[in-house]
Design an enzyme around this catalytic site. Structure first.
Site, PDB file in Angstrom:
ATOM      1  N   HIS A  47       0.786  -1.298  -0.172  1.00  0.00           N
ATOM      2  CA  HIS A  47      -0.138  -0.117   0.033  1.00  0.00           C
ATOM      3  C   HIS A  47       0.791   1.186  -0.025  1.00  0.00           C
ATOM      4  O   HIS A  47       0.666   2.125  -0.649  1.00  0.00           O
ATOM      5  CB  HIS A  47      -0.774  -0.031   1.294  1.00  0.00           C
ATOM      6  CG  HIS A  47      -1.966   0.967   1.312  1.00  0.00           C
ATOM      7  ND1 HIS A  47      -1.777   2.088   2.296  1.00  0.00           N
ATOM      8  CD2 HIS A  47      -2.964   1.166   0.521  1.00  0.00           C
ATOM      9  CE1 HIS A  47      -2.796   2.884   1.985  1.00  0.00           C
ATOM     10  NE2 HIS A  47      -3.755   2.283   0.926  1.00  0.00           N
ATOM     11  N   ASP A  92      -6.208   1.484  -2.275  1.00  0.00           N
ATOM     12  CA  ASP A  92      -6.898   1.293  -0.965  1.00  0.00           C
ATOM     13  C   ASP A  92      -7.676  -0.080  -0.858  1.00  0.00           C
ATOM     14  O   ASP A  92      -7.745  -0.722  -0.005  1.00  0.00           O
ATOM     15  CB  ASP A  92      -7.744   2.533  -0.650  1.00  0.00           C
ATOM     16  CG  ASP A  92      -7.029   3.653  -0.364  1.00  0.00           C
ATOM     17  OD1 ASP A  92      -5.920   3.543  -0.125  1.00  0.00           O
ATOM     18  OD2 ASP A  92      -7.680   4.880  -0.085  1.00  0.00           O
TER      19      ASP A  92
END
Length: 118
Positions: A47, A92
């Site tokens: 991420h 996300d």
């Protein structure tokens, strides 16, 4: 943005408060360095790298708004997002799905960053 990411996490992992992911391992939360401590921490490393890539595209990942849907634990990013919105939404979404599939190890929450993340 981070508020939407928090809501995505709640969609895929409703059994655990989002803040449990804000101070986990070497990469979940405050930036990151060193070797990820487990699979969940690797989700956060990916991420972080995704946000870095979005930043190089001229996006502001922590602030970029996007449209998405959550239905019965499944996330989808809307097709009408801007270039930055699409990139950040995908970062996300991938992370929230990764969190759902990774084991949460309580001992890796709020670890000694200086000792374990070199």
């Amino acid at each position: 943005n981070l508020y939407q990411f928090k809501n995505m996490i709640h969609c895929t992992v409703p059994s655990r408060p989002w803040w449990h992911f804000a101070d986990y391992g070497c990469y979940c939360g405050r930036g990151g360095k060193g070797t990820p401590v487990d699979d969940l921490d690797r989700c956060c490393q990916v991420h972080d790298n995704c946000y870095e890539k979005a930043g190089k595209m001229g996006c502001w990942p922590y602030l970029t708004l996007y449209k998405y849907k959550c239905s019965q634990g499944k996330l989808t990013c809307s097709g009408g997002n801007s270039k930055c919105g699409a990139a950040v939404c995908n970062c996300d979404l991938v992370a929230a799905n990764c969190f759902a599939g990774a084991r949460y190890i309580d001992a890796n929450y709020n670890i000694n960053f200086k000792k374990r993340c070199q």
